[in-house]
Write an enzyme that holds these catalytic residues in place. Structure first.
Site, short mmCIF file in Angstrom:
data_model
loop_
_atom_site.label_atom_id
_atom_site.label_comp_id
_atom_site.label_asym_id
_atom_site.label_seq_id
_atom_site.Cartn_x
_atom_site.Cartn_y
_atom_site.Cartn_z
CG HIS A 349 42.47 39.60 40.43
ND1 HIS A 349 43.23 38.52 40.01
CD2 HIS A 349 41.97 40.15 39.30
CE1 HIS A 349 43.20 38.44 38.69
NE2 HIS A 349 42.43 39.41 38.23
CD GLU A 364 41.12 42.56 32.61
OE1 GLU A 364 40.23 42.86 33.42
OE2 GLU A 364 41.14 41.49 31.95
#
Length: 413
Positions: A349, A364
């Site tokens: 990604h 994250e």
């Protein structure tokens, strides 16, 4: 006369239909993705005529098929806190993103919580670890471990805490308004047997047993709440804690102070990055995190994480990400402040800031003791150039000159 009336009715109906279509196209008449319609510049697609939430369509043009590289079946990997039920109480509120909201998130659940001044998230513990990030106001955390060691610490914006599985703890708001992100290392956080509130336990224990346990009269426990308040209002009345086996310090501390830790080096010069894992916050053995600020137009380079799913909370700005899960399956998602997302274990990604003026800020989260990632560019650059050139059908000199250092955050050109 009757024929004239029929003709007028048909004309009116056609005008209403055309007006409805134009309205769904944002009034521009273009009917493309930016107007919230699945219509591409090469003539594919057509306007939506049935029921739809046009504002949601405008916010998610990639759901309408804008990226021609999207392919296959990829499950939904996005959930907005705005779609969550908010539990409001005297003293604050909480709203969650758990596995029933985002079924693809197996490892992590998250919540936003707000406490007014003096209000307390009641005394409790969890079957799972708890991690928190303060983004407004300041709070007091208090925790006790199995060895009778304790910690009472004030945390401010940007600071973090971590309570290991089973550690007894509480959180209290110190400013007029206080808000933070909560993370738990189990997506099914709402399952029975995950959270244990002290007043709930005491209420369901015979008073004779309580009296014997604490060495106090039964009457002392006559006012314990019969239902768990979760958040309760209180006044600030600080008291020092002493005794036991002393305070938790050093590597055992539950508190991480951002001011004591420098930001990571970012070769791509596209923003700032802070890593919080067991290398910088030793007590955090099961939850690792990165706090990222990506400049306008910047790119979090193509990469994957070899050790865990990636759970995300977007705090400010707007962006997009394409997630590749293998077998020719990829899907692009649009994100904005308040969204959460999850990228499956080892999926490839990127994240791109789609704004020309505003930073994109997100956190994250990984169920791991370390933040680990593998950069696509660095991998190719450190592989024999002839193999890369033959595989990708690119000129040999291009393969030979790929950047060998992770760029992490790449600034817009």
């Amino acid at each position: 006369m009757k024929l004239l009336q029929v003709s007028s009715a048909l004309l009116a109906a056609s005008c209403v239909s055309a007006t409805a279509i134009e309205r769904r196209q944002g009034g521009s008449g273009g009917g493309g993705f930016e107007d919230g319609q699945p219509v591409s510049s090469d003539g594919k697609g057509a306007p939506i005529l049935g029921g739809t939430n046009h504002q949601v369509d405008l916010q998610n043009p990639d759901n309408l098929g804008r990226q021609s590289t999207d392919s296959g079946v990829v499950p939904n990997l996005k959930w907005s806190f705005s779609d969550s039920r908010t539990r409001i109480l005297k003293g604050g509120w909480v709203r969650e993103s758990v596995i029933t909201d985002l079924p693809s998130s197996h490892d992590i659940a998250g919540a936003q919580q707000h406490l007014t001044k003096g209000s307390i998230r009641e005394l409790h513990w969890h079957r799972v670890a708890e991690w928190g990030y303060v983004y407004a106001g300041s709070i007091l955390i208090s925790g006790v471990n199995e060895d009778g060691q304790y910690e009472v610490a004030k945390l401010e914006e940007g600071d973090i805490w971590y309570f290991p599985k089973g550690a007894a703890h509480t959180v209290q708001g110190l400013e007029e308004v206080n808000e933070f992100l909560l993370i738990f290392d189990d997506g099914n956080f709402d399952a029975v047997g995950t959270t244990f509130n002290v007043d709930d336990w005491i209420t369901h224990t015979p008073k004779s047993v309580l009296a014997k346990n604490f060495g106090l009269p039964e009457s002392v426990f006559g006012s314990i709440p019969t239902t768990s308040p979760y958040i309760l209002e209180a006044s600030l009345d600080p008291h020092n804690v002493t005794g036991g086996n002393g305070p938790l310090r050093g590597n055992a501390s539950y508190a991480y102070y951002a001011k004591d830790h420098p930001l990571e080096k970012v070769p791509g010069e596209g923003g700032t990055l802070r890593i919080i894992d067991s290398t910088t916050f030793p007590v955090a053995k099961t939850i690792a995190a990165t706090v990222v600020t990506l400049a306008p137009g910047g790119l979090r380079e193509l990469h994957w994480h070899p050790n865990a799913e990636e759970w995300l909370y977007f705090h400010k700005g707007e962006g997009r990400a394409t997630v590749f899960i293998g077998n020719a399956a990829a899907r692009t998602f649009d994100f904005r402040a308040g969204d959460t997302g999850v990228f499956p274990d080892n999926s490839g990604h990127y994240i791109e800031n789609t704004s020309e003026t505003e930073d994109l800020v997100w956190i994250e989260i990984y169920k791991s003791d370390r933040v680990e990632d593998i950069s696509l560019t660095q991998w190719l650059a450190l592989t024999p150039a002839d193999i890369v050139a033959n595989t990708l059908k690119i000129p040999l000199d291009v393969a030979e000159n790929l950047v060998k250092e992770k760029q992490l955050l790449i600034k817009a050109k």
